[in-house]
Scaffold this motif. Structure first.
Motif, PDB file in Angstrom:
ATOM      1  N   ARG A   1      56.558  43.862  -3.140  1.00  0.00           N
ATOM      2  CA  ARG A   1      55.652  44.690  -3.344  1.00  0.00           C
ATOM      3  C   ARG A   1      55.238  46.170  -2.767  1.00  0.00           C
ATOM      4  O   ARG A   1      54.922  47.388  -2.693  1.00  0.00           O
ATOM      5  CB  ARG A   1      54.674  45.143  -4.959  1.00  0.00           C
ATOM      6  CG  ARG A   1      54.126  46.387  -5.620  1.00  0.00           C
ATOM      7  CD  ARG A   1      53.139  45.712  -6.679  1.00  0.00           C
ATOM      8  NE  ARG A   1      52.198  44.961  -6.616  1.00  0.00           N
ATOM      9  CZ  ARG A   1      50.936  45.064  -6.821  1.00  0.00           C
ATOM     10  NH1 ARG A   1      51.221  45.285  -8.437  1.00  0.00           N
ATOM     11  NH2 ARG A   1      50.413  44.072  -6.558  1.00  0.00           N
TER      12      ARG A   1
ATOM     13  N   HIS B   1      60.966  43.390  -6.943  1.00  0.00           N
ATOM     14  CA  HIS B   1      59.385  43.033  -7.505  1.00  0.00           C
ATOM     15  C   HIS B   1      59.680  42.993  -9.302  1.00  0.00           C
ATOM     16  O   HIS B   1      59.365  41.982  -9.768  1.00  0.00           O
ATOM     17  CB  HIS B   1      58.415  43.997  -6.622  1.00  0.00           C
ATOM     18  CG  HIS B   1      57.164  43.795  -8.012  1.00  0.00           C
ATOM     19  ND1 HIS B   1      56.298  42.496  -7.608  1.00  0.00           N
ATOM     20  CD2 HIS B   1      56.680  45.006  -8.603  1.00  0.00           C
ATOM     21  CE1 HIS B   1      55.322  42.508  -8.549  1.00  0.00           C
ATOM     22  NE2 HIS B   1      55.571  43.760  -9.116  1.00  0.00           N
TER      23      HIS B   1
ATOM     24  N   LEU C   1      61.372  47.434  -4.616  1.00  0.00           N
ATOM     25  CA  LEU C   1      60.414  47.171  -6.376  1.00  0.00           C
ATOM     26  C   LEU C   1      61.334  46.934  -7.300  1.00  0.00           C
ATOM     27  O   LEU C   1      60.600  46.285  -7.703  1.00  0.00           O
ATOM     28  CB  LEU C   1      59.830  49.305  -6.144  1.00  0.00           C
ATOM     29  CG  LEU C   1      59.671  49.475  -7.561  1.00  0.00           C
ATOM     30  CD1 LEU C   1      58.101  48.964  -6.772  1.00  0.00           C
ATOM     31  CD2 LEU C   1      58.952  50.881  -7.645  1.00  0.00           C
TER      32      LEU C   1
END
Length: 73
Positions: free
Chosen positions: A50, A36, A33
């Motif tokens: 993601r 991302h 995450l």
């Protein structure tokens, strides 16, 4: 009173392995995450990061739900 040390050691080993695996999976989700978010900040995109993060978090939630199921049932 007699303690079954082999059974106690087995429970300890499985608990330790499950804990390390779950924490590692959550860490991979947070790292993906973060990757991302970093790609988004630089104008790019990382949809695979993601998707991987959400998959890791879903597996963590499933493991926790299974643990609760085992306790309740």
């Amino acid at each position: 009173m007699k303690i079954d040390w082999v059974a106690l050691g087995t429970v300890f080993g499985v608990s330790l392995a499950a804990t390390v695996a779950l924490v590692g999976l959550f860490t991979l989700g947070v790292a993906a995450l973060s990757r991302h978010e970093a790609a988004g900040a630089h104008g790019g995109s990382a949809p695979l990061a993601r998707t991987g993060a959400f998959a890791c978090f879903a597996l963590c939630a499933a493991a926790v739900a299974y643990g609760i199921y085992l306790i309740v049932v």
